[in-house]
Design a protein around this motif. Sequence first.
Motif, PDB file in Angstrom:
ATOM      1  N   HIS A 110       9.412  -7.028  -7.350  1.00 51.18           N
ATOM      2  CA  HIS A 110       8.435  -6.037  -6.652  1.00 51.18           C
ATOM      3  C   HIS A 110       9.013  -5.671  -5.350  1.00 51.18           C
ATOM      4  O   HIS A 110       8.824  -4.364  -5.000  1.00 51.18           O
ATOM      5  CB  HIS A 110       7.160  -7.064  -6.249  1.00 51.18           C
ATOM      6  CG  HIS A 110       6.111  -6.282  -5.684  1.00 51.18           C
ATOM      7  ND1 HIS A 110       5.280  -5.251  -6.054  1.00 51.18           N
ATOM      8  CD2 HIS A 110       5.649  -6.346  -4.365  1.00 51.18           C
ATOM      9  CE1 HIS A 110       4.523  -4.809  -5.083  1.00 51.18           C
ATOM     10  NE2 HIS A 110       4.738  -5.534  -4.127  1.00 51.18           N
ATOM     11  N   TYR A 111       9.574  -6.856  -4.485  1.00 49.46           N
ATOM     12  CA  TYR A 111      10.245  -6.039  -3.414  1.00 49.46           C
ATOM     13  C   TYR A 111      11.316  -5.133  -3.502  1.00 49.46           C
ATOM     14  O   TYR A 111      11.729  -4.489  -2.812  1.00 49.46           O
ATOM     15  CB  TYR A 111      10.535  -7.333  -2.460  1.00 49.46           C
ATOM     16  CG  TYR A 111       9.329  -8.177  -2.027  1.00 49.46           C
ATOM     17  CD1 TYR A 111       8.631  -7.725  -1.118  1.00 49.46           C
ATOM     18  CD2 TYR A 111       8.863  -9.527  -2.933  1.00 49.46           C
ATOM     19  CE1 TYR A 111       7.429  -8.508  -0.595  1.00 49.46           C
ATOM     20  CE2 TYR A 111       7.817 -10.052  -2.306  1.00 49.46           C
ATOM     21  CZ  TYR A 111       7.028  -9.557  -1.362  1.00 49.46           C
ATOM     22  OH  TYR A 111       5.806 -10.187  -0.900  1.00 49.46           O
ATOM     23  N   GLN A 148      11.820  -2.997  -5.987  1.00 50.98           N
ATOM     24  CA  GLN A 148      11.264  -1.961  -6.239  1.00 50.98           C
ATOM     25  C   GLN A 148      10.564  -1.108  -5.039  1.00 50.98           C
ATOM     26  O   GLN A 148      10.948   0.247  -4.929  1.00 50.98           O
ATOM     27  CB  GLN A 148      10.028  -1.898  -7.519  1.00 50.98           C
ATOM     28  CG  GLN A 148       9.670  -0.577  -7.871  1.00 50.98           C
ATOM     29  CD  GLN A 148      10.677   0.292  -8.452  1.00 50.98           C
ATOM     30  OE1 GLN A 148      11.468  -0.186  -9.066  1.00 50.98           O
ATOM     31  NE2 GLN A 148      10.380   1.394  -8.625  1.00 50.98           N
ATOM     32  N   ARG A 149      10.148  -1.792  -3.997  1.00 47.38           N
ATOM     33  CA  ARG A 149       9.619  -1.177  -3.130  1.00 47.38           C
ATOM     34  C   ARG A 149      10.732  -0.548  -2.061  1.00 47.38           C
ATOM     35  O   ARG A 149      10.434   0.441  -1.622  1.00 47.38           O
ATOM     36  CB  ARG A 149       8.611  -2.265  -2.241  1.00 47.38           C
ATOM     37  CG  ARG A 149       7.158  -2.035  -2.991  1.00 47.38           C
ATOM     38  CD  ARG A 149       6.329  -3.212  -2.236  1.00 47.38           C
ATOM     39  NE  ARG A 149       5.905  -2.778  -1.009  1.00 47.38           N
ATOM     40  CZ  ARG A 149       5.681  -3.527   0.177  1.00 47.38           C
ATOM     41  NH1 ARG A 149       5.392  -4.782  -0.245  1.00 47.38           N
ATOM     42  NH2 ARG A 149       5.389  -3.071   1.327  1.00 47.38           N
ATOM     43  N   TYR A 150      11.822  -1.480  -1.991  1.00 47.65           N
ATOM     44  CA  TYR A 150      12.789  -0.974  -1.168  1.00 47.65           C
ATOM     45  C   TYR A 150      13.435   0.367  -1.710  1.00 47.65           C
ATOM     46  O   TYR A 150      13.788   1.121  -1.177  1.00 47.65           O
ATOM     47  CB  TYR A 150      13.935  -2.337  -1.104  1.00 47.65           C
ATOM     48  CG  TYR A 150      14.965  -1.817  -0.381  1.00 47.65           C
ATOM     49  CD1 TYR A 150      15.189  -1.694   0.993  1.00 47.65           C
ATOM     50  CD2 TYR A 150      16.488  -1.710  -1.065  1.00 47.65           C
ATOM     51  CE1 TYR A 150      16.480  -1.516   1.548  1.00 47.65           C
ATOM     52  CE2 TYR A 150      17.399  -1.313  -0.610  1.00 47.65           C
ATOM     53  CZ  TYR A 150      17.515  -1.315   0.877  1.00 47.65           C
ATOM     54  OH  TYR A 150      18.796  -0.833   1.410  1.00 47.65           O
ATOM     55  N   ARG A 151      13.866   0.232  -2.969  1.00 47.28           N
ATOM     56  CA  ARG A 151      14.308   1.352  -3.810  1.00 47.28           C
ATOM     57  C   ARG A 151      13.441   2.793  -3.330  1.00 47.28           C
ATOM     58  O   ARG A 151      14.082   3.828  -3.231  1.00 47.28           O
ATOM     59  CB  ARG A 151      14.168   1.176  -5.247  1.00 47.28           C
ATOM     60  CG  ARG A 151      15.035   2.267  -5.965  1.00 47.28           C
ATOM     61  CD  ARG A 151      15.091   1.820  -7.323  1.00 47.28           C
ATOM     62  NE  ARG A 151      15.397   2.851  -8.313  1.00 47.28           N
ATOM     63  CZ  ARG A 151      16.676   3.548  -8.452  1.00 47.28           C
ATOM     64  NH1 ARG A 151      17.454   2.754  -8.054  1.00 47.28           N
ATOM     65  NH2 ARG A 151      16.832   4.505  -9.375  1.00 47.28           N
ATOM     66  N   GLU A 152      12.316   2.415  -3.827  1.00 42.27           N
ATOM     67  CA  GLU A 152      11.263   3.858  -3.349  1.00 42.27           C
ATOM     68  C   GLU A 152      11.309   4.080  -2.001  1.00 42.27           C
ATOM     69  O   GLU A 152      11.263   5.236  -1.616  1.00 42.27           O
ATOM     70  CB  GLU A 152       9.857   3.399  -3.635  1.00 42.27           C
ATOM     71  CG  GLU A 152       9.637   3.052  -5.181  1.00 42.27           C
ATOM     72  CD  GLU A 152       8.302   2.494  -5.384  1.00 42.27           C
ATOM     73  OE1 GLU A 152       7.329   2.287  -4.664  1.00 42.27           O
ATOM     74  OE2 GLU A 152       8.040   2.261  -6.718  1.00 42.27           O
ATOM     75  N   ARG A 153      11.425   2.948  -0.951  1.00 45.48           N
ATOM     76  CA  ARG A 153      11.525   3.610   0.522  1.00 45.48           C
ATOM     77  C   ARG A 153      12.739   4.107   0.745  1.00 45.48           C
ATOM     78  O   ARG A 153      13.007   5.186   1.492  1.00 45.48           O
ATOM     79  CB  ARG A 153      11.546   2.370   1.191  1.00 45.48           C
ATOM     80  CG  ARG A 153      11.253   2.583   2.819  1.00 45.48           C
ATOM     81  CD  ARG A 153      10.880   1.350   3.561  1.00 45.48           C
ATOM     82  NE  ARG A 153      11.671   0.213   3.269  1.00 45.48           N
ATOM     83  CZ  ARG A 153      11.473  -0.952   2.743  1.00 45.48           C
ATOM     84  NH1 ARG A 153      10.170  -1.198   2.288  1.00 45.48           N
ATOM     85  NH2 ARG A 153      12.295  -1.931   2.845  1.00 45.48           N
ATOM     86  N   LYS A 184      12.895   7.848  -0.496  1.00 42.77           N
ATOM     87  CA  LYS A 184      11.884   8.598   0.229  1.00 42.77           C
ATOM     88  C   LYS A 184      12.741   9.122   1.565  1.00 42.77           C
ATOM     89  O   LYS A 184      12.607  10.254   1.763  1.00 42.77           O
ATOM     90  CB  LYS A 184      10.729   7.871   0.523  1.00 42.77           C
ATOM     91  CG  LYS A 184       9.671   8.713   1.266  1.00 42.77           C
ATOM     92  CD  LYS A 184       8.454   8.008   1.421  1.00 42.77           C
ATOM     93  CE  LYS A 184       7.371   8.826   2.460  1.00 42.77           C
ATOM     94  NZ  LYS A 184       6.222   7.894   2.551  1.00 42.77           N
TER      95      LYS A 184
END
Length: 60
Positions: free
Chosen positions: A29-30, A32-37, A40
């Motif tokens: 989960h973390y 994936q959030r890092y990758r999305e950030r 962006k």
Amino acid sequence: MTATARKIAVLFDNAMRFGMRYVDPGADHYEQRYRERVIKQLHRRAAEFGFALQPAQGVS
């Protein structure tokens, strides 16, 4: 360090007050959030220079 301590304190307080259980979302989960950030931020930086990013063909 202060922000992490506060987050833990709030989670503990909510668990004690409302009987909530903490469920660890896991490392994926973390990640994936890092990758999305990061993606962006790359889009924003490219736009600052007048570029638009396109996903590569066949790459996820």
